[in-house]
Motif scaffolding. Sequence first.
Motif, PDB file in Angstrom:
ATOM      1  N   UNK A 420       0.818  -1.209   0.000  1.00  0.00           N
ATOM      2  CA  UNK A 420       0.000   0.000   0.000  1.00  0.00           C
ATOM      3  C   UNK A 420       0.857   1.265   0.000  1.00  0.00           C
ATOM      4  N   UNK A 421       1.570   1.480  -1.088  1.00  0.00           N
ATOM      5  CA  UNK A 421       2.299   2.720  -1.317  1.00  0.00           C
ATOM      6  C   UNK A 421       2.289   2.993  -2.813  1.00  0.00           C
ATOM      7  N   UNK A 422       2.679   4.192  -3.191  1.00  0.00           N
ATOM      8  CA  UNK A 422       2.545   4.606  -4.585  1.00  0.00           C
ATOM      9  C   UNK A 422       3.433   3.797  -5.525  1.00  0.00           C
ATOM     10  N   UNK A 423       4.503   3.185  -4.990  1.00  0.00           N
ATOM     11  CA  UNK A 423       5.392   2.360  -5.807  1.00  0.00           C
ATOM     12  C   UNK A 423       5.003   0.896  -5.812  1.00  0.00           C
ATOM     13  N   UNK A 424       4.087   0.483  -4.915  1.00  0.00           N
ATOM     14  CA  UNK A 424       3.701  -0.926  -4.768  1.00  0.00           C
ATOM     15  C   UNK A 424       4.935  -1.803  -4.539  1.00  0.00           C
ATOM     16  N   UNK A 425       5.779  -1.367  -3.594  1.00  0.00           N
ATOM     17  CA  UNK A 425       6.998  -2.097  -3.269  1.00  0.00           C
ATOM     18  C   UNK A 425       7.083  -2.321  -1.765  1.00  0.00           C
ATOM     19  N   UNK A 426       7.776  -3.382  -1.385  1.00  0.00           N
ATOM     20  CA  UNK A 426       8.022  -3.649   0.032  1.00  0.00           C
ATOM     21  C   UNK A 426       9.178  -2.758   0.476  1.00  0.00           C
ATOM     22  N   UNK A 427       8.835  -1.571   0.955  1.00  0.00           N
ATOM     23  CA  UNK A 427       9.861  -0.590   1.286  1.00  0.00           C
ATOM     24  C   UNK A 427      10.708  -1.020   2.477  1.00  0.00           C
TER      25      UNK A 427
END
Length: 443
Positions: A420-427
């Motif tokens: 659930x972030x704008x990059x759709x990445x596991x930050x």
Amino acid sequence: MAPAESPTATATEPFPAIEGSAPQPLGQSPSAGDGLSSTANRPAASSSLSDHLRRASVNFGQSELPEGFFAAAGGIGSSIFSRQAVRRPSSSAPGSPVVQSPEFRETMPNRSNGIHPVVEEGPREAKADGSSTSQTTSMPVEEPAAAAPFPNGYHFPPKHSFGQSMKLGCIAFGHYVLTPLGFVVTIYGLNVVAWGGMLFLLLCNASPAMCHPTCDDINSPRRIWIEIDSQILNALFCVTGFGLAPWRFRDLYFLLRYRLQHREEALRRLAAIHRGWFRLEGSKDLPVNIGPRNIGEHLLQGGSRSAVPFPETKIPDAPLTGMRARPTKLWKLDLVIWLMVWNTFLQCVLSGFMWGLNRYDRPSWSTGLFVALACIVAAIGGLIMFLEGKTVKGIEGVPVSRQDMEQLERDRERGIWHYNNIKDEDLEAKKKKEEEKKRAHEK
């Protein structure tokens, strides 16, 4: 005693919640008697002219800065997702809860828990009649915390493939080109690219046939076309350098009033003009359901005006995620305004060389130097606006289309999680890997 809630008070709308009607303007309008007394001794034509001039002055002071080529490119790049064909919700009344929309509930069911069954097909069993049946098992799969929706039910759109991204980009660009401003900016950009590319090829001696008698001869076709290209590019740069000068110097005037006279209202005016990427100090503490349509009610209840742009109706829309972006560092606003002003100054110098001297007397270094400097300062300003706009949208959210909502639910049923972030990445995992690489490099 609090008044009874109306039947429509609990109606749900797109996140964040929306209810209530738009407040009345904060400023008080003069009464009919005041208007008669103020205009009784003036001729009608004079009064009408002064009213038109006053309205034009107010509109100019509150109008947003027209976008130059680099600023427009930065704005489009930072908001490419928000140009999907979806309606952005307006704000709700103060104190109303943040709820999900009916559309979101239909397409994203069962979001209350973090466990969703994933059906797996087991071995098949043979029946007496020769047919076979498969045994299925339901295994609960826990949703990662980073993939869970926000408390109001909002979820960023899933990451698209290269083909989907190109399709969405073309659709967004097509919608932009169909607008009057988008058409003009596109034609302008194509001219800059075309004539700039031709000038670059000529400078690289890409056409030996034009080097007659030599490439550096002042009367050779190559040198003549370099002059033509340079004059055309100078004219194109004058469109933005001089055409946007009134708005750029207006911003500089507000900035100097704030920096030298410490006028808070001047900074609030700049925040309204650059509302797409600039956030005031203290704006993060505003209620998340406050937006242009209900800011008046919030201020009447004692809300701080220093964190709200001026005019107050220019406040950014209520964040879709229920979280407001952090305040923008003031030096970035200073830098953007000064860079745009310097672009105009450099264009004045370039025009002086191009129009004041002919190609026989003009220094060979002048054209290339000032064209490069003018482009660099404008590009840096556009880059800052792009990065800050992208940061704001990464925190406050972007509108999500129904197709993306359906894809999120389909993937969730299959146990495929979208972060659930704008990059759709596991930050978090990405941050840990970077830290491990850094430790390994230090060892």
